[in-house]
Write a protein that holds these residues in place. Structure first.
Motif: not given
Length: 262
Positions: A32, A39, A83
């Motif tokens: 991430i 995102e 995310v």
């Protein structure tokens, strides 16, 4: 999403004394942080992660729980784990209260939102006269009654900040400051029009985990802390003319300051 065999995630280290679920959480976090999962991206399913790492479903769920506790991901029932978007609002302490912004009719939050290309809104606005807490009264030089302005700030529709401004009632009563919309430039512009030219601001900043009510107000994900900022504004005569008690979603802000070296 590329297949896990493409190197998106690595292998477990059998020689490590770090728990397996934490190793998996570490690898997902790194993916991430490095943008391998952007995102809004969906993480691999539990089944895919089980097959990739050769572990139990409970181990994978424990790994995901770690990331949820850090506020990095959010689970959507029936859809998967995604995310979390983290739009930053960059607060420039040396600039956001500059007089030129007030003269342009802009509040500090509007300036911050424009700096990141966002759209700012204010809701949940309540304006009323009240007796201040002992702490607020002390910060305002012993004020016995105040005008309190409570409001929530949204960036692109997302709540990121809740603030309460307290002003001595003798300054604010029967002025535009007591109106829901204080006009261009906000309450600081109105204070200066009333003869209280601002000289400086003192700020105190701390961080903590939010209360259940604060989680609801700011729609915080699990594990996301809050930044607590208390600002006192002083006029050129040294009088405290406002105390602003602000709570901010920590994942939505970068506090950037320029400090003199002399």
């Amino acid at each position: 999403m590329p297949p896990l065999s493409s190197g998106l995630l690595g292998a477990l280290d059998s020689t490590s004394d770090r728990a397996v679920f934490r190793q998996i959480a570490d690898q997902l976090r790194e993916a991430i942080d490095k943008g391998r999962f952007a995102e809004g991206d969906k993480l691999p399913s539990e089944t895919e992660l089980i097959e990739h790492y050769g572990v139990s479903r409970m181990t994978i769920r424990n790994s995901i729980s770690v990331l949820q506790g850090e506020g990095l991901v959010a689970s959507e029932h029936g859809k998967g784990v995604f995310v979390r978007p983290r739009p930053p609002v960059r607060r420039l302490a040396s600039d956001r209260f500059a007089r030129r912004h007030r003269e342009q009719g802009k509040s500090a939050f509007t300036v911050e939102a424009e700096a990141v290309g966002g759209h700012s809104e204010v809701d949940s606005l309540v304006v009323r006269e009240e007796k201040p807490s002992q702490d607020i009264a002390t910060r305002l030089g012993g004020a016995r009654k105040v005008l309190a302005r409570r409001r929530r700030y949204l960036l692109d529709g997302r709540p990121v900040e809740f603030a309460v401004s307290y002003l001595p009632l003798d300054l604010a009563r029967n002025t535009q400051i007591a109106e829901p919309n204080p006009g261009p430039g906000g309450i600081y512009a109105r204070l200066e029009e009333l003869g209280h030219r601002l000289d400086h601001f003192d700020e105190e900043i701390s961080a903590r985990m939010p209360t259940p009510e604060e989680i609801k107000t700011l729609r915080l994900a699990s594990g996301v802390p809050v930044i607590h900022l208390i600002r006192t504004a002083y006029d050129t005569e040294g009088r405290p003319v406002e105390v602003c008690d602000t709570l901010m979603a920590a994942d939505a802000y970068v506090l950037a300051y320029q400090l003199p070296a002399t």
